[in-house]
Design a protein around this motif. Structure first.
Motif, PDB file in Angstrom:
ATOM      1  N   GLU A  15       0.912  -1.332  -0.079  1.00  0.00           N
ATOM      2  CA  GLU A  15      -0.090  -0.147  -0.022  1.00  0.00           C
ATOM      3  C   GLU A  15       0.805   1.323   0.062  1.00  0.00           C
ATOM      4  N   ALA A  16       1.877   1.289   1.022  1.00  0.00           N
ATOM      5  CA  ALA A  16       2.612   2.661   0.959  1.00  0.00           C
ATOM      6  C   ALA A  16       3.535   2.582  -0.386  1.00  0.00           C
ATOM      7  N   LEU A  17       4.078   1.733  -1.147  1.00  0.00           N
ATOM      8  CA  LEU A  17       4.782   1.578  -2.254  1.00  0.00           C
ATOM      9  C   LEU A  17       3.879   1.992  -3.428  1.00  0.00           C
ATOM     10  N   SER A  18       2.383   1.822  -3.264  1.00  0.00           N
ATOM     11  CA  SER A  18       1.610   2.085  -4.454  1.00  0.00           C
ATOM     12  C   SER A  18       0.716   3.418  -4.281  1.00  0.00           C
ATOM     13  N   ALA A  19       1.062   4.176  -3.103  1.00  0.00           N
ATOM     14  CA  ALA A  19       0.413   5.267  -2.914  1.00  0.00           C
ATOM     15  C   ALA A  19       0.393   6.437  -4.133  1.00  0.00           C
ATOM     16  N   GLU A  20       1.677   6.615  -4.576  1.00  0.00           N
ATOM     17  CA  GLU A  20       1.591   7.699  -5.674  1.00  0.00           C
ATOM     18  C   GLU A  20       0.813   7.207  -6.985  1.00  0.00           C
ATOM     19  N   ARG A  21       1.135   5.752  -7.216  1.00  0.00           N
ATOM     20  CA  ARG A  21       0.440   5.181  -8.372  1.00  0.00           C
ATOM     21  C   ARG A  21      -1.096   5.547  -8.144  1.00  0.00           C
ATOM     22  N   PHE A  22      -1.454   5.186  -6.857  1.00  0.00           N
ATOM     23  CA  PHE A  22      -2.936   5.309  -6.528  1.00  0.00           C
ATOM     24  C   PHE A  22      -3.594   6.787  -6.957  1.00  0.00           C
ATOM     25  N   GLN A  23      -2.646   7.755  -6.517  1.00  0.00           N
ATOM     26  CA  GLN A  23      -3.284   8.818  -6.600  1.00  0.00           C
ATOM     27  C   GLN A  23      -3.230   9.501  -8.238  1.00  0.00           C
ATOM     28  N   GLU A  24      -2.408   8.785  -8.847  1.00  0.00           N
ATOM     29  CA  GLU A  24      -2.408   9.150 -10.174  1.00  0.00           C
ATOM     30  C   GLU A  24      -3.665   8.570 -10.567  1.00  0.00           C
ATOM     31  N   LEU A  25      -3.953   7.341 -10.332  1.00  0.00           N
ATOM     32  CA  LEU A  25      -5.301   6.746 -10.962  1.00  0.00           C
ATOM     33  C   LEU A  25      -6.651   7.636 -10.582  1.00  0.00           C
ATOM     34  N   VAL A  26      -6.635   8.079  -9.045  1.00  0.00           N
ATOM     35  CA  VAL A  26      -7.712   9.063  -8.660  1.00  0.00           C
ATOM     36  C   VAL A  26      -7.631  10.238  -9.548  1.00  0.00           C
ATOM     37  N   ASP A  27      -6.618  10.655  -9.876  1.00  0.00           N
ATOM     38  CA  ASP A  27      -6.401  12.066 -10.565  1.00  0.00           C
ATOM     39  C   ASP A  27      -6.944  11.622 -12.130  1.00  0.00           C
ATOM     40  N   ALA A  28      -6.640  10.584 -12.618  1.00  0.00           N
ATOM     41  CA  ALA A  28      -7.182  10.121 -13.794  1.00  0.00           C
ATOM     42  C   ALA A  28      -8.658   9.884 -13.805  1.00  0.00           C
TER      43      ALA A  28
END
Length: 193
Positions: free
Chosen positions: A65-78
């Motif tokens: 989860e910690a390693l994926s936080a930035e990628r997850f934020q990009e998905l939310v932005d998309a």
């Protein structure tokens, strides 16, 4: 400075350094092709005690989860950009392709995306933001008659995770299969004839 999504409540300086070191080592292991993320091995490589790693990341999933936080934020932005698209169906298509690409490139992120429970409050918050943006997008697409009425945001996330799993478990690495599966999903979202 720690990137957004890598740190929860304020930590003591030494604890923040240890957490950052553990995340750095975990990223290095992933870059080297080792996605096992064995917490004991990461502790040894980071030069910290096993207890330190488990204090920050009580499970392998919490570390993902910690390693994926930035990628997850990009998905939310998309998803938010797709929800604001003039053409909701085009926005949905673009979002699904983006999400599938992100999940298929990172099995840990895919596991976080499909998980029914979250270790970190930030992950739960990001999932809620994602589902909210997708729900808004689906509402707009439903009003335009482009998609069926009985599909919710959580359904779309689960279906997309299913496609990612199908791609990952396939015998060949043919990117055309991803397009076929995505087309099947998009066709299935259309209203019944």
């Amino acid at each position: 400075m720690t990137p957004k999504g890598e740190q929860g409540p304020a930590l003591r300086a030494d604890a923040a350094r240890n957490r950052a070191r553990v995340l750095r080592v975990a990223r290095e292991r992933l870059a080297a092709g080792d996605d096992s993320l064995q917490l004991n091995a990461i502790a040894r490589l980071a030069g910290v005690g096993v207890g330190t790693v488990y204090r920050h990341f009580p499970s392998r999933h919490a570390l993902w989860e910690a390693l994926s936080a930035e990628r997850f934020q990009e998905l939310v932005d998309a998803a938010q950009a797709a929800a604001a698209d003039e053409d909701p169906l085009a926005g949905l298509h673009r979002l699904l392709r983006f999400a599938l690409l992100e999940a298929s490139e990172d099995s840990g992120f895919a596991a976080v995306l499909e998980s029914a429970s979250d270790a970190d409050v930030q992950t739960a918050t990001l999932k809620a933001e994602l589902d909210g943006a997708v729900a808004h997008l689906l509402d707009r697409a439903r009003r335009s008659g482009a998609i069926r009425r009985d599909v919710e945001a959580d359904d779309v996330r689960r279906l997309l995770c299913g496609i990612e799993h199908a791609i990952r478990s396939g015998a060949d690495d043919d990117p055309k299969r991803a397009e076929v599966y995505l087309d099947v999903l998009l066709e299935g979202l259309r209203p019944p004839r």
